[in-house]
Write a protein that holds these residues in place. Sequence first.
Motif, short mmCIF file in Angstrom:
data_model
loop_
_atom_site.label_atom_id
_atom_site.label_comp_id
_atom_site.label_asym_id
_atom_site.label_seq_id
_atom_site.Cartn_x
_atom_site.Cartn_y
_atom_site.Cartn_z
N GLY A 285 1.66 -23.02 25.31
CA GLY A 285 0.45 -22.27 26.91
C GLY A 285 -0.39 -21.70 26.63
N LEU A 286 -1.07 -21.60 25.54
CA LEU A 286 -1.98 -20.88 25.02
C LEU A 286 -3.03 -21.64 25.14
N GLN A 287 -2.73 -23.11 24.41
CA GLN A 287 -3.88 -24.24 24.28
C GLN A 287 -5.02 -24.45 25.42
N GLY A 288 -6.23 -23.97 24.72
CA GLY A 288 -7.30 -23.55 25.77
C GLY A 288 -8.26 -22.65 27.08
N LYS A 289 -7.06 -21.84 26.95
CA LYS A 289 -6.70 -20.94 27.58
C LYS A 289 -7.86 -19.91 27.55
N ARG A 290 -8.84 -19.05 27.99
CA ARG A 290 -9.72 -18.27 27.89
C ARG A 290 -9.55 -16.75 28.24
N LEU A 291 -9.61 -15.68 27.60
CA LEU A 291 -8.58 -14.30 27.17
C LEU A 291 -10.07 -14.02 27.28
N GLY A 292 -9.55 -12.77 27.78
CA GLY A 292 -11.03 -11.64 27.82
C GLY A 292 -10.74 -10.19 27.32
#
Length: 514
Positions: A285-292
Motif C-alpha cells: 500500500g505504500l508503493q509510489g505514495k508521496r508522503l510529506g
Amino acid sequence: MVNRRYSWHAAAGAMGFCLMQSVCAALPEQDDLVSLSQQMQQGKQTAVGLLDRYTQRIQRQNPALYAVIAMNPEARSQAQTADQKKSHRSPLHGIPVLIKDNIDAAGMPTTAGSLALAENVATADAPLVARLRAAGVVIAGKTNLSEWANFRSTTATSGWSSVGGQVRNPYATDRSPCGSSSGSGAAVAARLIPAAIGTETDGSIVCPAAVNGLVGVKPTLGLVSRSGIVPLSHSQDTAGPMTLTVRDAALLLNVMAGSDPADVATRDADRLRTYDYTMGLSKTGLQGKRLGVVRKLVDSYDAETKAVFERALKTLKSRGAVIVDQVELAYLDELEKDELTVLLYEFKADLNTYLEHAPASVQTRSMEQVIAYNKQYADKLMPYFGQELMEQAQATGDLNTPEYREASARLKQRAGTEGIDATLKKYQLDALIAPTTGTAWAIDYKAGDVIEGSASSPAAIAGYPHVTVPMGLSKQLPVGLSFFAEAWSDAKLLKLAYAYEQARPALPAPKIAK
C-alpha cells in the motif's frame, strides 16, 4: 456529598508499578479482533467465554491502571444472546468492546468523568453504540477518561477524573496515559479488552493511542455520529476506534460509520462511505505514495524519538514510498489562539444544550451550575487542579458573537483549505506524516501535562482524518507515527498505515498484559 452509585465501579485498589525495562512481553496475537473473530466463526470460542476472559483480566489488572470505570451489568446476557444467534451479524459478532464514559449506553450512567453527572443514566444508546450492538458487539463497560474531556483546567493532568481516579500507562504506571481517551488506550494496551472506542476534539484519540502503543483513528468529522456523546466542540468532536492493529480499526470503523439524522455533520457519510475499510489493506500500500514530512512537527522531540522517526522513514522508503522532506504546513503557529476561542464558545453552548436534555435526575442543568457544583464539592472534584477553562467558557457570549464567528471561519480555512489541502496540492502528496507525540511523561499534579509536541491539531481543527500507528519504543516507551490528509481520506490513510505496520517490527506488549 454525592450518591456514589458505583458499587460496580471497577477502578479501585492499590496502585502497581511496572519497571520500564520490563516491557518486552510478547504480543498476545489472540487478542486482536481478527483472531477473535476467526475463533468465534470456527466455533472455538463463545461470546460468554470471551467476556469472562476479559472480565477476569479487568478484575485482576485494573486496580493498577484505573482504566475501566464501570462494567455493564447487562453484558453477560448480551453475550448469551450473541451465542444463541445461528448466524453472525458481522465479523465483530460476540466480541466485547469498551466505550469511553462520555458515550451513552442505555441503562448506564454517562459521567464524562465528573461526579456532577453521576446520575446521568442513559435512556437510549448513542447511535454509534446502537450500530455496534446491531453488529453483535458486546458492550462490556465504560472506560475512564480525563474529566470533561480534559477541558476543565489549564493545569489538568491527563487521565484523572473525580469518578474514576487516575488512569495509569500500562508500559510504566508512573507515566501518563495521555487524554482524554486515556482509559480506552490503557485498557486495550493492557489487553483488558481487545478494542475500545474513544473520542477526540484535539489529540484525545491519537495521543493516548500513541503513548499506549496502539492504532488510533480520528475519523473525518461527520463520518461517525456524535449524538449521545457529552460534547466539547461541534466543530471538532468525533468518536473513533482504538485497537491493536490497523485491520482491527478498519473493522470497527466499518460498523461505526454512517449518517445520523440527528447529527447534521453526518449527512454525507452514507454517500461518501460506500465501501469496506478493510478492502485494499495490503503490504504494497505504500508503493509510489508521496508522503510529506512536516519537520516543524518533528523538531521539538528528543534525540531518541527523532531517531525512531528516522528509522520509520527508512521503513517507509523500503516499501516504495516517496518521502518529500521539509514540507511546510502553513499557519501552524497561528492556530492555537483561534482554536481556544472556538472551543470556549462551543463548550459552553454545546454542553448547555446537552444538559438541558439530560434526564431529570441530573441536578446540574447548565455549565454555570456545573461550575457551582465543582466549587461546592471542591475537595472531591478539584483536589489537584481547578476549572479555569470552564470559567472562561462561561464568560463567553453566544455563537452569534463576532469574535467566535470570525475565529471559527479563520480556523477552518487555515487548517483545512489553506493548510492541509494546499500543502497536499503544492507538493503533490498523498498524506502528511510526523511523530504523533513524544513519550509518556511522568504523572505530576503540580506540573500538569508536560508534552514534548503533537501532530494532532491540523487535522483535528480542519475536521480531517488522522491515523496513528506504533513506530517503536523511545526510552522503552511507545511512540506513534501519524498519517493525516484531506477530508474523507480515511480509507487511504488506513491503507498507508497498514502497509507501514506490516513492514516494521511488532511492538512489544506491556509486562502487565502477560
